[in-house]
Design a protein around this motif. Structure first.
Motif, PDB file in Angstrom:
ATOM      1  N   MET A   1     -62.835 -30.528 -60.911  1.00 27.36           N
ATOM      2  CA  MET A   1     -63.136 -29.106 -60.889  1.00 27.36           C
ATOM      3  C   MET A   1     -61.972 -28.327 -60.302  1.00 27.36           C
ATOM      4  SD  MET A   1     -65.921 -28.979 -57.746  1.00 27.36           S
ATOM      5  CE  MET A   1     -66.893 -30.341 -58.389  1.00 27.36           C
ATOM      6  N   VAL A   2     -61.856 -27.075 -60.716  1.00 29.66           N
ATOM      7  CA  VAL A   2     -60.896 -26.143 -60.141  1.00 29.66           C
ATOM      8  C   VAL A   2     -61.700 -25.096 -59.379  1.00 29.66           C
ATOM      9  CG1 VAL A   2     -59.093 -24.447 -60.621  1.00 29.66           C
ATOM     10  CG2 VAL A   2     -59.236 -26.537 -61.997  1.00 29.66           C
ATOM     11  N   VAL A   3     -61.439 -24.983 -58.091  1.00 32.96           N
ATOM     12  CA  VAL A   3     -62.257 -24.150 -57.211  1.00 32.96           C
ATOM     13  C   VAL A   3     -61.384 -23.090 -56.555  1.00 32.96           C
ATOM     14  CG1 VAL A   3     -63.817 -24.131 -55.223  1.00 32.96           C
ATOM     15  CG2 VAL A   3     -63.824 -26.078 -56.789  1.00 32.96           C
ATOM     16  N   HIS A   4     -61.826 -21.841 -56.645  1.00 31.87           N
ATOM     17  CA  HIS A   4     -61.146 -20.747 -55.969  1.00 31.87           C
ATOM     18  C   HIS A   4     -61.244 -20.946 -54.456  1.00 31.87           C
ATOM     19  CE1 HIS A   4     -60.110 -16.642 -54.737  1.00 31.87           C
ATOM     20  NE2 HIS A   4     -59.654 -16.457 -55.956  1.00 31.87           N
ATOM     21  N   ARG A   5     -60.212 -20.507 -53.751  1.00 34.31           N
ATOM     22  CA  ARG A   5     -60.172 -20.724 -52.304  1.00 34.31           C
ATOM     23  C   ARG A   5     -61.333 -20.042 -51.582  1.00 34.31           C
ATOM     24  NH1 ARG A   5     -54.371 -19.788 -50.113  1.00 34.31           N
ATOM     25  NH2 ARG A   5     -53.999 -21.675 -51.365  1.00 34.31           N
ATOM     26  N   HIS A   6     -61.812 -18.937 -52.100  1.00 33.10           N
ATOM     27  CA  HIS A   6     -62.949 -18.266 -51.474  1.00 33.10           C
ATOM     28  C   HIS A   6     -64.225 -19.091 -51.565  1.00 33.10           C
ATOM     29  CE1 HIS A   6     -60.907 -14.065 -52.047  1.00 33.10           C
ATOM     30  NE2 HIS A   6     -60.338 -14.806 -51.104  1.00 33.10           N
ATOM     31  N   ASP A   7     -64.304 -19.968 -52.565  1.00 31.03           N
ATOM     32  CA  ASP A   7     -65.493 -20.802 -52.757  1.00 31.03           C
ATOM     33  C   ASP A   7     -65.288 -22.225 -52.250  1.00 31.03           C
ATOM     34  OD1 ASP A   7     -66.640 -18.610 -54.096  1.00 31.03           O
ATOM     35  OD2 ASP A   7     -65.745 -19.245 -56.002  1.00 31.03           O
ATOM     36  N   MET A   8     -64.127 -22.520 -51.692  1.00 29.88           N
ATOM     37  CA  MET A   8     -63.796 -23.898 -51.340  1.00 29.88           C
ATOM     38  C   MET A   8     -64.707 -24.445 -50.235  1.00 29.88           C
ATOM     39  SD  MET A   8     -61.823 -26.397 -52.163  1.00 29.88           S
ATOM     40  CE  MET A   8     -60.464 -25.618 -53.043  1.00 29.88           C
ATOM     41  N   ARG A   9     -64.930 -23.666 -49.195  1.00 28.96           N
ATOM     42  CA  ARG A   9     -65.721 -24.159 -48.065  1.00 28.96           C
ATOM     43  C   ARG A   9     -67.146 -24.482 -48.496  1.00 28.96           C
ATOM     44  NH1 ARG A   9     -68.982 -22.643 -43.817  1.00 28.96           N
ATOM     45  NH2 ARG A   9     -68.454 -23.620 -41.822  1.00 28.96           N
ATOM     46  N   ALA A  10     -67.765 -23.579 -49.252  1.00 32.12           N
ATOM     47  CA  ALA A  10     -69.138 -23.808 -49.705  1.00 32.12           C
ATOM     48  C   ALA A  10     -69.205 -25.009 -50.642  1.00 32.12           C
ATOM     49  CB  ALA A  10     -69.676 -22.559 -50.394  1.00 32.12           C
ATOM     50  N   THR A  11     -68.188 -25.175 -51.493  1.00 34.40           N
ATOM     51  CA  THR A  11     -68.169 -26.310 -52.416  1.00 34.40           C
ATOM     52  C   THR A  11     -68.030 -27.622 -51.667  1.00 34.40           C
ATOM     53  OG1 THR A  11     -67.193 -24.913 -54.143  1.00 34.40           O
ATOM     54  CG2 THR A  11     -66.981 -27.294 -54.402  1.00 34.40           C
ATOM     55  N   LEU A  12     -67.125 -27.669 -50.699  1.00 39.93           N
ATOM     56  CA  LEU A  12     -66.943 -28.895 -49.918  1.00 39.93           C
ATOM     57  C   LEU A  12     -68.202 -29.249 -49.133  1.00 39.93           C
ATOM     58  CD1 LEU A  12     -63.307 -28.330 -48.575  1.00 39.93           C
ATOM     59  CD2 LEU A  12     -64.034 -29.939 -50.348  1.00 39.93           C
ATOM     60  N   ALA A  13     -68.850 -28.245 -48.548  1.00 39.89           N
ATOM     61  CA  ALA A  13     -70.079 -28.503 -47.798  1.00 39.89           C
ATOM     62  C   ALA A  13     -71.166 -29.057 -48.714  1.00 39.89           C
ATOM     63  CB  ALA A  13     -70.550 -27.219 -47.119  1.00 39.89           C
ATOM     64  N   ARG A  14     -71.299 -28.482 -49.896  1.00 38.46           N
ATOM     65  CA  ARG A  14     -72.323 -28.944 -50.835  1.00 38.46           C
ATOM     66  C   ARG A  14     -72.039 -30.373 -51.298  1.00 38.46           C
ATOM     67  NH1 ARG A  14     -71.804 -25.068 -53.864  1.00 38.46           N
ATOM     68  NH2 ARG A  14     -70.540 -25.934 -55.557  1.00 38.46           N
ATOM     69  N   LEU A  15     -70.771 -30.698 -51.582  1.00 38.83           N
ATOM     70  CA  LEU A  15     -70.423 -32.037 -52.021  1.00 38.83           C
ATOM     71  C   LEU A  15     -70.626 -33.070 -50.916  1.00 38.83           C
ATOM     72  CD1 LEU A  15     -67.177 -31.304 -54.071  1.00 38.83           C
ATOM     73  CD2 LEU A  15     -69.394 -32.024 -54.970  1.00 38.83           C
ATOM     74  N   CYS A  16     -70.255 -32.716 -49.694  1.00 41.10           N
ATOM     75  CA  CYS A  16     -70.431 -33.649 -48.576  1.00 41.10           C
ATOM     76  C   CYS A  16     -71.912 -33.954 -48.350  1.00 41.10           C
ATOM     77  CB  CYS A  16     -69.807 -33.080 -47.304  1.00 41.10           C
ATOM     78  SG  CYS A  16     -67.993 -33.093 -47.297  1.00 41.10           S
TER      79      CYS A  16
ATOM     80  N   VAL B   1     -77.583 -35.895 -47.386  1.00 41.99           N
ATOM     81  CA  VAL B   1     -78.119 -35.066 -46.314  1.00 41.99           C
ATOM     82  C   VAL B   1     -78.681 -33.811 -46.956  1.00 41.99           C
ATOM     83  CG1 VAL B   1     -77.586 -33.757 -44.222  1.00 41.99           C
ATOM     84  CG2 VAL B   1     -76.481 -35.965 -44.645  1.00 41.99           C
ATOM     85  N   PRO B   2     -79.950 -33.480 -46.714  1.00 46.56           N
ATOM     86  CA  PRO B   2     -80.532 -32.291 -47.362  1.00 46.56           C
ATOM     87  C   PRO B   2     -79.868 -31.019 -46.888  1.00 46.56           C
ATOM     88  CG  PRO B   2     -82.025 -33.162 -45.690  1.00 46.56           C
ATOM     89  CD  PRO B   2     -80.916 -34.165 -45.843  1.00 46.56           C
ATOM     90  N   GLN B   3     -79.935 -30.016 -47.740  1.00 42.87           N
ATOM     91  CA  GLN B   3     -79.403 -28.715 -47.394  1.00 42.87           C
ATOM     92  C   GLN B   3     -80.215 -28.116 -46.247  1.00 42.87           C
ATOM     93  OE1 GLN B   3     -76.747 -27.171 -48.586  1.00 42.87           O
ATOM     94  NE2 GLN B   3     -76.247 -28.728 -50.108  1.00 42.87           N
ATOM     95  N   PRO B   4     -79.571 -27.386 -45.334  1.00 41.40           N
ATOM     96  CA  PRO B   4     -80.328 -26.767 -44.232  1.00 41.40           C
ATOM     97  C   PRO B   4     -81.315 -25.747 -44.757  1.00 41.40           C
ATOM     98  CG  PRO B   4     -78.083 -25.914 -44.322  1.00 41.40           C
ATOM     99  CD  PRO B   4     -78.147 -27.054 -45.292  1.00 41.40           C
ATOM    100  N   ALA B   5     -82.443 -25.643 -44.064  1.00 41.92           N
ATOM    101  CA  ALA B   5     -83.476 -24.698 -44.481  1.00 41.92           C
ATOM    102  C   ALA B   5     -82.958 -23.277 -44.366  1.00 41.92           C
ATOM    103  CB  ALA B   5     -84.722 -24.881 -43.630  1.00 41.92           C
ATOM    104  N   VAL B   6     -83.316 -22.464 -45.336  1.00 45.44           N
ATOM    105  CA  VAL B   6     -82.903 -21.066 -45.335  1.00 45.44           C
ATOM    106  C   VAL B   6     -83.867 -20.281 -44.457  1.00 45.44           C
ATOM    107  CG1 VAL B   6     -82.527 -19.029 -46.749  1.00 45.44           C
ATOM    108  CG2 VAL B   6     -81.960 -21.283 -47.654  1.00 45.44           C
ATOM    109  N   VAL B   7     -83.317 -19.600 -43.456  1.00 44.39           N
ATOM    110  CA  VAL B   7     -84.126 -18.824 -42.529  1.00 44.39           C
ATOM    111  C   VAL B   7     -84.167 -17.383 -43.011  1.00 44.39           C
ATOM    112  CG1 VAL B   7     -84.419 -18.079 -40.148  1.00 44.39           C
ATOM    113  CG2 VAL B   7     -83.480 -20.343 -40.646  1.00 44.39           C
ATOM    114  N   THR B   8     -85.359 -16.894 -43.281  1.00 42.01           N
ATOM    115  CA  THR B   8     -85.493 -15.510 -43.737  1.00 42.01           C
ATOM    116  C   THR B   8     -85.434 -14.564 -42.557  1.00 42.01           C
ATOM    117  OG1 THR B   8     -87.901 -15.656 -43.593  1.00 42.01           O
ATOM    118  CG2 THR B   8     -86.890 -16.222 -45.709  1.00 42.01           C
TER     119      THR B   8
END
Length: 314
Positions: free
Chosen positions: A261-276, A282-289
């Motif tokens: 994949m080619v990932v823009h730098r603005h999206d890099m952190r979120a992409t790396l976190a999701r892949l890790c 490890v499940p995604q953290p619960a979204v707190v409203t």
């Protein structure tokens, strides 16, 4: 007297009190020539706002952009012989090292950190092109191996931002031996069943591409990054043919299966976190409203409807 006090003296004072203006206040886009104020460029993760061109990013800024809160622990790196071959060309190798260290403030081309990414522990290594072109010598090789071993011992994913022009010629065969050493360290991480994610930045070439930079479980590239072994000009001179448009660029490699994949730098952190999280299961953290509760009672919609008519008994 008036001429001396009103004209000559102010000019002398202005000359003596003149402040030096830094030369790097404005950065020019290599593609469009757009001039960007350096503070605006830093705030935009070193991406040119108009063209989207990804400028090179120093290791400290890269680590701040990855870790939670911009905080991490530096991984201690082993020391190596500074000039094992006593190499000298136009300058002594030790003098080149001194100049590079004074310019970048780093000991060598690779920096390793340990911290949290979206709450998940990770180990991250970054290569610095500003340190002798990010070339891979004994110290840089030891840093990559140490980073891989740290990830294996702590049970974390390992992310490396690869960048560089290849092996460091001043160290000869000792530099070339970093290719099999880093490859073996990658295999040890793989045997520990831990994720290895490679982010290919501009440029990634030579022995770096021929070793650990192309062995990731996930291969990510930044937009427009030059990725290959030999440079395009060398290839054209060797085969005596014109290369395709965009050859060896990140988008070309993605379209031909060498990059995931080619990932823009603005999206890099979120992409790396999701892949890790995905690779570590490890499940995604619960979204707190953050919605505020209603202060007035809510009338059900059915209350506004007319009551059903009574059915006469048959």
């Amino acid at each position: 007297m008036n001429w001396i006090s009103n004209v000559v003296r102010p000019k002398i004072n202005s000359f003596l009190n003149r402040r030096e203006v830094p030369e790097n206040l404005w950065v020019k886009c290599p593609e469009t020539g757009q001039m960007v104020f350096h503070k605006d460029l830093e705030a935009n993760l070193h991406v040119i706002p108009g063209s989207g061109y990804h400028m090179r990013m120093e290791p400290m800024a890269r680590l701040r952009s990855v870790f939670d809160g911009g905080k991490w622990y530096d991984v201690a790196l082993p020391s190596v012989a500074a000039d094992p071959l006593k190499f000298r060309d136009e300058k002594r190798y030790v003098d080149r090292l001194k100049d590079a260290r004074a310019k970048t403030g780093a000991q060598d081309a690779v920096k390793v950190g340990y911290g949290k990414l979206d709450g998940l522990a990770v180990t991250v290594a970054v290569q610095d092109f500003g340190f002798m072109g990010g070339s891979l010598g004994m110290a840089a090789g030891e840093a990559v191996v140490t980073g891989l071993e740290t990830a294996a011992s702590r049970g974390t994913p390992f992310i490396i931002f690869a960048c560089g022009g290849g092996m460091r010629m001043q160290e000869g065969i000792l530099s070339l031996m970093q290719m099999p050493r880093t490859t073996c360290a990658v295999q040890e991480l793989r045997e520990a069943k831990l994720p290895y994610i490679v982010v290919l930045t501009n440029p990634t070439t030579g022995g770096i591409t021929a070793s650990y930079a192309m062995l990731g479980d996930i291969q990510i590239a930044e937009p427009g990054a030059l990725i290959g072994f030999a440079g395009p000009r060398v290839i054209e001179q060797t085969i005596r043919e014109k290369l395709p448009e965009g050859f060896q660029r990140a988008e070309y490699l993605r379209d031909h299966g060498m990059v995931d994949m080619v990932v823009h730098r603005h999206d890099m952190r979120a992409t790396l976190a999701r892949l890790c999280r995905l690779l570590m299961r490890v499940p995604q953290p619960a979204v707190v409203t953050t919605e505020t509760p209603h202060t007035e009672p809510v009338v059900p919609e059915t209350a506004a409807l007319p009551a059903p008519a009574a059915v006469a008994a048959q």
